[in-house]
Design a protein around this motif. Structure first.
Motif, PDB file in Angstrom:
ATOM      1  N   MET A 136      22.991 -17.393   2.544  1.00  0.00           N
ATOM      2  CA  MET A 136      24.141 -16.377   2.638  1.00  0.00           C
ATOM      3  C   MET A 136      25.248 -16.576   3.254  1.00  0.00           C
ATOM      4  SD  MET A 136      22.471 -13.889   0.943  1.00  0.00           S
ATOM      5  CE  MET A 136      20.929 -13.285   0.287  1.00  0.00           C
ATOM      6  N   SER A 170      19.477 -13.620  -4.858  1.00  0.00           N
ATOM      7  CA  SER A 170      18.304 -12.929  -4.445  1.00  0.00           C
ATOM      8  C   SER A 170      18.384 -12.712  -2.794  1.00  0.00           C
ATOM      9  CB  SER A 170      17.023 -13.704  -4.511  1.00  0.00           C
ATOM     10  OG  SER A 170      15.944 -13.326  -3.830  1.00  0.00           O
ATOM     11  N   ASP A 171      17.798 -11.471  -2.375  1.00  0.00           N
ATOM     12  CA  ASP A 171      18.040 -11.225  -0.853  1.00  0.00           C
ATOM     13  C   ASP A 171      16.983 -11.734   0.051  1.00  0.00           C
ATOM     14  OD1 ASP A 171      15.512  -9.785  -1.511  1.00  0.00           O
ATOM     15  OD2 ASP A 171      16.518  -7.670  -1.066  1.00  0.00           O
ATOM     16  N   GLN A 172      16.047 -12.613  -0.796  1.00  0.00           N
ATOM     17  CA  GLN A 172      15.143 -13.622  -0.159  1.00  0.00           C
ATOM     18  C   GLN A 172      15.711 -14.834   0.342  1.00  0.00           C
ATOM     19  OE1 GLN A 172      11.485 -13.888  -2.074  1.00  0.00           O
ATOM     20  NE2 GLN A 172      11.926 -12.221  -3.600  1.00  0.00           N
ATOM     21  N   LEU A 216      24.530  -8.930  -4.253  1.00  0.00           N
ATOM     22  CA  LEU A 216      22.902  -8.645  -4.215  1.00  0.00           C
ATOM     23  C   LEU A 216      22.352  -7.418  -5.081  1.00  0.00           C
ATOM     24  CD1 LEU A 216      22.916  -9.247  -0.324  1.00  0.00           C
ATOM     25  CD2 LEU A 216      21.897 -10.663  -1.856  1.00  0.00           C
ATOM     26  N   GLU A 217      23.489  -6.615  -5.075  1.00  0.00           N
ATOM     27  CA  GLU A 217      23.098  -5.374  -5.931  1.00  0.00           C
ATOM     28  C   GLU A 217      22.993  -5.621  -7.376  1.00  0.00           C
ATOM     29  OE1 GLU A 217      26.514  -2.560  -5.264  1.00  0.00           O
ATOM     30  OE2 GLU A 217      26.142  -2.300  -3.072  1.00  0.00           O
TER      31      GLU A 217
END
Length: 434
Positions: free
Chosen positions: A346, A338-340, A332-333
């Protein structure tokens, strides 16, 4: 051995016309197929892809290279029958006739230097998507002369623009929302590097300086017989990898070969940050009597920064500690995911990472590379994850690294070895990064 002579289309107009003509026929069939029964649609799609493969195989260059890459790296987002036929591109045998070869050599080297090439082979000893290789004698030494197909460098953008439209159409058939623009941009950048033989010569020289561990043979560049379209290297003898594997080597010989492959990966990726990223078995030869691996093609050479390799060290350490939450956090970093994405996506990604990295986890050592159940599980999870993604394009920064790692895995799988991986992973985490 290549076995079919064809003049390779050189001009942008000629190349684009062939691709567009192929694409037009595919589009017509697709429109007609929408009104057909499901079985007819499937047959129609297969005919479409066969038409495209035939065209790409004749054109060579960026069009063919892109087709090969998509068949390997993006099988999860293309219809499976499309992927299966695209894989035929790896066996394409079209090559330039000798009069075209001599014309290009004369144009690039000039008459005086061309006259110094003795015993130039009429038949190529190898042919791929960017160029073909002929054997010759130069100053009493055997040399390999790599000659680029005409029109390759100048037609990369136009070839890829047409292939992009065809790939997007195939993706629409699958119904998977994927933004392929960053992928095509990365492919274009890589192909433009591969089409510059002066850059490849520099890659060979840099690689020879970095990889000095015993067991590896890297050709010598003849710089005064090298141009942007012609690359002259020392001719290196060796046995084809597939032939050597089929000869049923002993367990000891197989493990020595596996060690060469894995040590090379660590040196390339983790120590020196310079990697030949085309895993085609034809880019390697083996000298079983000496236990030496011969490396042949350096067009697709990538350089990895110290910062990137530090990130890889963190990932490797986290996997060895089975801290998969940290692996997800790094992903993610770095913007690879995408964190969406949904919680389900996930969770699927985390499960996929746990499976893929078993070869790096202490409790699964020694790791058996030929494990059909494990490979099936990875493929199923990979397909499930790819179909669940809604906000993340495939990480274009990792395309060619993934390609190399996947290719080397399949090489060791074909060799059917069982390896204690910790010695290699520990070495990847120690010492200074060059």
């Amino acid at each position: 051995m290549p076995n079919r002579r064809d003049k390779i289309p050189q001009g942008v107009f000629a190349r684009t016309s062939r691709l567009l003509f192929s694409g037009a026929k595919i589009a017509v069939r697709e429109v007609a197929g929408r009104f057909a029964a499901e079985d007819s649609k499937l047959a129609n799609r297969i005919r479409q892809t066969e038409e495209l493969v035939a065209t790409l195989g004749q054109l060579k260059g960026a069009a063919m290279k892109a087709g090969q890459l998509f068949s390997l790296e993006f099988s999860d987002v293309l219809p499976p029958e499309v992927t299966a036929i695209l894989r035929q591109l790896h066996d394409s045998s079209t090559f330039m006739p000798f009069d075209q070869v001599r014309y290009i050599l004369g144009r690039e080297l000039g008459a005086e230097r061309l006259s110094q090439l003795e015993e130039l082979s009429i038949e190529p000893i190898a042919a791929a998507s960017i160029g073909q290789v002929h054997r010759a004698r130069l100053r009493g030494q055997d040399v390999a002369i790599k000659i680029q197909f005409p029109g390759v460098a100048s037609s990369i953008d136009s070839d890829l623009n047409v292939v992009r439209k065809l790939v997007e159409m195939a993706i629409q058939l699958r119904g998977t929302p994927v933004d392929m623009e960053p992928i095509f941009s990365a492919i274009a950048t890589s192909l433009k590097r591969e089409a510059d033989y002066l850059l490849e010569a520099a890659n060979v020289i840099a690689y020879r300086q970095a990889i000095t561990r015993p067991g590896y043979v890297i050709p010598t560049v003849f710089e005064d017989f090298t141009t942007s379209k012609v690359l002259s290297l020392s001719y290196e003898e060796g046995q084809r990898i597939a032939d050597w594997i089929n000869s049923k080597p002993t367990s000891g010989d197989a493990h020595h070969f596996a060690k060469l492959v894995l040590d090379l990966l660590i040196d390339e990726l983790m120590i020196y940050g310079i990697m030949q990223t085309d895993p085609n078995f034809g880019n390697f030869l083996y000298r079983p009597q000496r236990g030496e691996l011969v490396l042949l093609d350096f067009g697709a050479t990538n350089v990895f920064t110290v910062e990137f390799r530090k990130i890889l060290r963190r990932i490797i350490q986290s996997v060895m500690n089975e801290d998969f939450d940290d692996v997800v956090a790094v992903t993610l970093e770095q913007g690879y995911l995408s964190d969406q994405e949904s919680a389900e996506t996930m969770a699927c990604f985390r499960e996929l990472i746990m499976q893929v990295t078993r070869m790096m986890q202490p409790r699964f050592q020694p790791f058996k590379f030929r494990n059909d159940d494990w490979l099936k599980s990875v493929r199923e999870l990979g397909a499930k994850f790819a179909l669940s993604v809604r906000h993340s394009a495939p990480p274009h920064q990792l395309i060619f690294l993934n390609r190399k790692l996947s290719g080397m895995y399949h090489l060791l799988k074909d060799l059917d070895v069982e390896v204690e991986m910790m010695q290699f992973l520990n070495r990847s985490l120690s010492g200074d990064l060059k």
